[in-house]
Design a protein around this motif. Structure first.
Motif, mmCIF file in Angstrom:
data_model
loop_
_atom_site.group_PDB
_atom_site.id
_atom_site.type_symbol
_atom_site.label_atom_id
_atom_site.label_comp_id
_atom_site.label_asym_id
_atom_site.label_seq_id
_atom_site.Cartn_x
_atom_site.Cartn_y
_atom_site.Cartn_z
ATOM 1 N N ARG A 88 0.837 -1.214 0.000
ATOM 2 C CA ARG A 88 0.000 0.000 0.000
ATOM 3 C C ARG A 88 0.862 1.250 0.000
ATOM 4 O O ARG A 88 0.582 2.214 -0.724
ATOM 5 N N GLU A 89 1.902 1.242 0.822
ATOM 6 C CA GLU A 89 2.800 2.396 0.880
ATOM 7 C C GLU A 89 3.475 2.635 -0.474
ATOM 8 O O GLU A 89 3.644 3.775 -0.911
ATOM 9 N N ALA A 90 3.866 1.544 -1.118
ATOM 10 C CA ALA A 90 4.498 1.663 -2.437
ATOM 11 C C ALA A 90 3.511 2.207 -3.467
ATOM 12 O O ALA A 90 3.857 3.068 -4.288
ATOM 13 N N GLN A 91 2.278 1.722 -3.425
ATOM 14 C CA GLN A 91 1.263 2.193 -4.377
ATOM 15 C C GLN A 91 0.967 3.675 -4.183
ATOM 16 O O GLN A 91 0.696 4.399 -5.144
ATOM 17 N N GLU A 92 1.021 4.126 -2.935
ATOM 18 C CA GLU A 92 0.742 5.534 -2.644
ATOM 19 C C GLU A 92 1.694 6.448 -3.417
ATOM 20 O O GLU A 92 1.284 7.466 -3.986
ATOM 21 N N LEU A 93 2.972 6.064 -3.463
ATOM 22 C CA LEU A 93 3.953 6.855 -4.195
ATOM 23 C C LEU A 93 3.652 6.859 -5.691
ATOM 24 O O LEU A 93 3.776 7.884 -6.367
ATOM 25 N N ARG A 94 3.228 5.711 -6.224
ATOM 26 C CA ARG A 94 3.018 5.583 -7.679
ATOM 27 C C ARG A 94 1.740 6.267 -8.146
ATOM 28 O O ARG A 94 1.433 6.273 -9.338
ATOM 29 N N ARG A 95 1.003 6.881 -7.247
ATOM 30 C CA ARG A 95 -0.180 7.627 -7.660
ATOM 31 C C ARG A 95 0.187 8.893 -8.407
ATOM 32 O O ARG A 95 -0.701 9.601 -8.911
ATOM 33 N N VAL A 96 1.471 9.201 -8.468
ATOM 34 C CA VAL A 96 1.900 10.337 -9.303
ATOM 35 C C VAL A 96 1.636 10.063 -10.780
ATOM 36 O O VAL A 96 1.602 10.985 -11.589
ATOM 37 N N PHE A 97 1.454 8.788 -11.136
ATOM 38 C CA PHE A 97 1.201 8.428 -12.532
ATOM 39 C C PHE A 97 -0.294 8.412 -12.814
ATOM 40 O O PHE A 97 -1.064 7.781 -12.088
ATOM 41 N N VAL A 98 -0.693 9.109 -13.882
ATOM 42 C CA VAL A 98 -2.089 9.084 -14.329
ATOM 43 C C VAL A 98 -2.247 7.871 -15.246
ATOM 44 O O VAL A 98 -1.579 7.794 -16.287
ATOM 45 N N PRO A 99 -3.085 6.889 -14.888
ATOM 46 C CA PRO A 99 -3.161 5.635 -15.647
ATOM 47 C C PRO A 99 -3.431 5.798 -17.133
ATOM 48 O O PRO A 99 -2.945 5.013 -17.943
ATOM 49 N N SER A 100 -4.194 6.822 -17.524
ATOM 50 C CA SER A 100 -4.492 7.008 -18.947
ATOM 51 C C SER A 100 -3.292 7.547 -19.721
ATOM 52 O O SER A 100 -3.278 7.533 -20.950
ATOM 53 N N VAL A 101 -2.263 8.012 -18.996
ATOM 54 C CA VAL A 101 -1.058 8.558 -19.616
ATOM 55 C C VAL A 101 0.133 7.623 -19.434
ATOM 56 O O VAL A 101 0.903 7.374 -20.359
ATOM 57 N N THR A 102 0.276 7.086 -18.218
ATOM 58 C CA THR A 102 1.368 6.158 -17.891
ATOM 59 C C THR A 102 0.804 5.028 -17.036
ATOM 60 O O THR A 102 0.380 5.250 -15.897
ATOM 61 N N ASN A 103 0.772 3.820 -17.593
ATOM 62 C CA ASN A 103 0.247 2.676 -16.841
ATOM 63 C C ASN A 103 1.285 1.575 -16.669
ATOM 64 O O ASN A 103 0.948 0.414 -16.442
ATOM 65 N N ALA A 104 2.567 1.946 -16.776
ATOM 66 C CA ALA A 104 3.654 0.982 -16.574
ATOM 67 C C ALA A 104 4.704 1.639 -15.689
ATOM 68 O O ALA A 104 5.171 2.745 -15.982
ATOM 69 N N TYR A 105 5.055 0.975 -14.603
ATOM 70 C CA TYR A 105 6.011 1.539 -13.655
ATOM 71 C C TYR A 105 6.495 0.447 -12.708
ATOM 72 O O TYR A 105 5.909 -0.635 -12.633
ATOM 73 N N ARG A 106 7.578 0.746 -12.003
ATOM 74 C CA ARG A 106 8.040 -0.177 -10.967
ATOM 75 C C ARG A 106 7.184 0.025 -9.727
ATOM 76 O O ARG A 106 7.109 1.135 -9.185
ATOM 77 N N LEU A 107 6.575 -1.035 -9.266
ATOM 78 C CA LEU A 107 5.706 -0.967 -8.088
ATOM 79 C C LEU A 107 6.483 -1.206 -6.795
ATOM 80 O O LEU A 107 6.260 -0.534 -5.787
ATOM 81 N N ILE A 108 7.388 -2.174 -6.800
ATOM 82 C CA ILE A 108 8.212 -2.476 -5.628
ATOM 83 C C ILE A 108 9.673 -2.446 -6.054
ATOM 84 O O ILE A 108 10.083 -3.199 -6.938
ATOM 85 N N HIS A 109 10.454 -1.571 -5.399
ATOM 86 C CA HIS A 109 11.869 -1.429 -5.745
ATOM 87 C C HIS A 109 12.752 -1.866 -4.571
ATOM 88 O O HIS A 109 13.498 -1.070 -4.002
ATOM 89 N N SER A 110 12.604 -3.120 -4.197
ATOM 90 C CA SER A 110 13.496 -3.756 -3.227
ATOM 91 C C SER A 110 13.704 -2.891 -1.979
ATOM 92 O O SER A 110 12.729 -2.446 -1.366
ATOM 93 N N GLU A 111 14.970 -2.627 -1.613
ATOM 94 C CA GLU A 111 15.256 -1.850 -0.400
ATOM 95 C C GLU A 111 14.597 -0.481 -0.421
ATOM 96 O O GLU A 111 14.227 0.053 0.634
ATOM 97 N N GLY A 112 14.462 0.104 -1.599
ATOM 98 C CA GLY A 112 13.865 1.434 -1.709
ATOM 99 C C GLY A 112 12.439 1.486 -1.215
ATOM 100 O O GLY A 112 11.951 2.539 -0.793
ATOM 101 N N ASP A 113 11.728 0.352 -1.259
ATOM 102 C CA ASP A 113 10.359 0.265 -0.766
ATOM 103 C C ASP A 113 10.247 -0.618 0.472
ATOM 104 O O ASP A 113 9.157 -1.072 0.825
#
Length: 401
Positions: A88-113
């Motif tokens: 959930r915490e990781a998804q919160e950060l990825r809300r910067v992406f608008v799905p209709s514009v960018t729907n591909a991203y790293r969801l979990i980045h190991s130690e970073g998340d």
């Protein structure tokens, strides 16, 4: 205190300082003695030399990094709820992406998340996961449950082909579906640009998501110019450049014929006429040497090679390779042209890359203006206490006569 009692391992005096500062690794030499009563991959508590709780993580006696930390909260059990919270915490950060514009991203980045050993990339409604450590592999069933529950993904593919797994005592596996259904190809949007991802056979998890912001930044430099994209893979940088202006001409070079074919397809997918651009299935070093001999010149040169150094022992040779590559790249760059050069070798730092560019320019009696520098991007966060986990460095430079 957690309701679950975990076995413990004690640190030598003063070896808890980096952990208290936020670091997530404990090397075997920091332990008072190996906790032989703890099964490899099992969870345990880490205590200071005076017996105080420091952190909780998982243990592997087969690697130099003996313990990887999951939490410093004594009240936090490592269970399904913990994993769902991290997702959930990781998804919160990825809300910067608008799905209709960018729907591909790293969801979990190991130690970073906060989930060492786990990488998860999202392509539309499909997740592609990589598990690199024994401890995370033991948590995998709960990880998969957490991912499905929190993301609503239609399917999860496991890509556990990394040779790093062998150091952890894990098998290198063929790609396999861990949940739901995973198609052979997925269409994604990135900054409004369309691409086709092959989650089963594509490099990394199918696409180089960590270059998204650099591809977008390239547009302003590429507009109306002649752009050479070296190690072009499936043409990400080339497509962005071509979309910047109808007058832009791109040349894509990669040793892989399937990658070059994918690049052509991506041009068509974005309404671009591939016949107006060049595609070459060649060794990049040979192409650059021959282009220099022909007297070719480009307005923008992109150098995005694979990692030249996988470990510290390969560092010296890698620096030589980066110097040779950047020297060749500058030889085909017009005076005042833009060089985008990158390194994804973890043992090569940003200062190393800038030193390579400066040295290459000095050899040709040229002057360098540093314009922009980048790392991984917002969806690849770095734990600030762990600068050694930084791997990608990218710089835009103007190379004057």
């Amino acid at each position: 205190m957690s309701s679950v009692q975990y076995p413990t391992a004690s640190l030598k005096p003063h070896k808890d300082e980096s952990l208290l500062g936020g670091h997530l690794w404990i090397f075997s030499g920091a332990l008072q003695q190996p906790p032989r009563w703890v099964e490899p991959g099992a969870l345990l508590d880490v205590k200071s030399s005076t017996g105080q709780f420091v952190a909780r993580g998982y243990y592997n006696p087969q690697t130099d990094i003996a313990i990887r930390i999951l939490t410093r909260d004594n009240a936090e059990s490592i269970d399904g709820d913990f994993l769902r919270k991290r997702v959930r915490e990781a998804q919160e950060l990825r809300r910067v992406f608008v799905p209709s514009v960018t729907n591909a991203y790293r969801l979990i980045h190991s130690e970073g998340d906060g989930l060492p050993g786990l990488v998860v990339d999202r392509y539309a409604d499909i997740l592609v996961a990589q598990v690199h450590t024994l401890g995370m592999d033991r948590l995998l069933p709960q990880v998969l449950e957490a991912l499905l529950a929190e993301t609503g993904a239609r399917g999860i593919l496991l890509r556990n082909e990394s040779q790093a797994r062998r150091r952890e005592g894990l098998e290198v596996e063929e790609p396999r579906v861990a949940a739901g259904e995973v198609p052979q190809q997925i269409e994604i949007f990135e900054n409004g640009v369309r691409f086709i991802v092959d989650p089963w056979r594509g490099q990394k998890t199918g696409f180089f998501l960590d270059q998204r912001d650099k591809r977008e930044a390239l547009r302003k430099y590429a507009r109306g110019g002649r752009v050479l994209n070296c190690f072009s893979y499936s043409g990400g940088f080339s497509v962005y450049a071509a979309l910047s202006s109808e007058a832009t001409q791109t040349v894509s070079v990669d040793a892989s014929a399937p990658a070059i074919e994918a690049a052509r397809q991506h041009f068509a997918l974005n309404g671009l006429d591939a016949s107006k651009h060049e595609f070459h299935t060649e060794d990049v070093f040979e192409y650059l040497e021959q282009a220099a001999e022909r007297g070719e010149r480009f307005d923008v040169v992109i150098l995005d090679p694979p990692a030249f150094a996988k470990n510290q022992g390969a560092r010296t040779q890698a620096l030589k390779a980066y110097r040779r590559l950047n020297t060749l790249g500058m030889q085909v760059l017009r005076p005042g042209g833009i060089l985008l050069t990158c390194s994804c070798s973890g043992v090569i730092g940003m200062d190393d890359l800038l030193g390579v560019v400066s040295n290459s320019a000095q050899r040709q009696k040229r002057t360098v203006q540093l314009l922009e520098s980048y790392t991984h991007g917002v969806d690849h966060p770095t734990n600030l206490a762990m600068p050694e986990t930084n791997y990608l460095k990218s710089v835009f430079c103007r190379i004057l006569a």
